[in-house]
Design an enzyme around this catalytic site. Sequence first.
Site, mmCIF file in Angstrom:
data_model
loop_
_atom_site.group_PDB
_atom_site.id
_atom_site.type_symbol
_atom_site.label_atom_id
_atom_site.label_comp_id
_atom_site.label_asym_id
_atom_site.label_seq_id
_atom_site.Cartn_x
_atom_site.Cartn_y
_atom_site.Cartn_z
ATOM 1 C CG ASP A 24 -2.421 6.068 3.993
ATOM 2 O OD1 ASP A 24 -1.969 5.841 5.124
ATOM 3 O OD2 ASP A 24 -2.816 5.167 3.227
ATOM 4 C CD GLU B 7 -3.237 0.349 6.582
ATOM 5 O OE1 GLU B 7 -3.381 -0.865 6.750
ATOM 6 O OE2 GLU B 7 -4.157 1.076 6.138
HETATM 7 ZN ZN LIG Z 1 -6.572 2.203 8.621
#
Ligand SMILES: [Zn+2]
Length: 393
Positions: free
Chosen positions: A59, A123
Amino acid sequence: MIEVKSVNGNEKEVADILKKVLDDAGIQNEILTFGNNRANLVATLGKGRPVLAVSGHMDVVEVDKDNWETDPSELVEKDGMFYGRGVTDMKAGLAALVISMVELKEAGTPINGTIKLLATAGEEVGQPGAEKLTEQRYMKDVDALLIAEPSGYRCVYANKGELNITIDSKGQAAHSSMPKAGINAVEHLLHVLNNIETKVKQATDGIENEVLGDTVFNIDVIKGGNQINAIPAFAQAQINMRTIPEFTNAQLEDIFKEVIDEYNDQTDAQIDYSVTMNTIAITGKEDSSLIQLIQKIGKPYLQNQEMSDEEIKQAKKSAELTGLKFSKDEILTLGMSGGTDGSKFLIDQPNGFDYVMFGPGNDTMHKDNESLSKSMYFDYIDIYKKLFTEYLK
Ligand SMILES: [Zn+2]
C-alpha cells in the site's frame, strides 16, 4: 506496481503483479485475500532452517496531484532518478526483494535455508496485513526479519511504537447565560486532558530507551462547540504518542482509563476514549549476524555512491531533522521514531529479535514528487542477492 493506486486498499492488484513474476520464475507463492480487493502474498525460496523473512508493504499513501511535477501514478525516469507514488515507500524495496529472489532462482544459486517473502497490505493504516500473517502463524519458524522500508544505506534495528487515542466528551447544550442548565463538554475535556498530560509526563519522566529516546506525547487535534453563546454539548481531542519498550502502550492506556474514570465519577462529565492505532515498539540486536553481513556487503556500495558535496550536505541536514545520523563511509546502525510492520510481526518477541529495516529510498516518503535514486535501487538488488546467499550459506 506504481500504476496501481493501492492507497490503503487494492493491494490485491499489486499482489497479482508479483504473483505473475514469481510464477514465471517457478517460485512457490500464494495470495491470501481479505476484505475488498485486499491481500497479502507469501512466497518461499529454498527449504528448511534458517528462515530469513523479507518483507515489504504493497500500500501507499494518498497524493495531492496538483503539487507533483510528474504524474504520480506513472513511473517516470529523469536524471538518474525515479519518480512516482511509492518509489521510495516502498514499492521499489518490495520489487528489489522479489527480483533478488527471482535472479537467485534463475541462477540456480544454492540456498541453505529459506527466504520467505511476506508482502503485506495496509502498513500505512493499522497494519492489518502483517497482523493477519502473524495470526496465521507465518512468523512461527522465522529466524530473522528484514523489512525493505526506505533506510538508505543504514540499518534501523529499533522502532518506536505508536498509540493514538481519541477522547470524546459529551455535554448538554444550554444558552450561555444559563451555564448551570447545561454541561460544558469543552471545559470537561480541557480538564481531563490537562490531568492526563500531567500524569503521563510524571509517569514517563526520566524513562528512556538508549536507542529510541523517550516517550512522546502530542495533543494533535481538538474540536468542540459551535457557537459563542451556547454551552457546548460535544468536544473531542486526538492524541498521538510514540512509545518505547520501557513504558508500554498498555501502561499509557491505563493512565487514560484511570484519569477518565476518576474524572467521570467526580463530576457530571461523560467522557469516553477509544484507541485508534496501537503498534508496539520493537528493538532488535545491533550486532546481529544479519546486520554485520549487511555492513560488510553494503559498505562498498555506500562508498561508491556518486554524491556531490551539495547532496551530502542535504543528506546530512535531512538526517539531522529526522533525528538520524549520516555517514558516507560506514553503514550506520540506529533507531527510528517511525514504525514498520515489524510491530505486528514481532508482537510476541518485540525485543532482541534478529530484526533490521534496510531498503532503498530517501526522505521523500509520503511527500510530493517522491523519488528514488536509480543506482541505489539497482545496488539494492545486488546487495540483497549477496546478503541472502551469504546469510543462508
Ligand atoms: Zn513504508
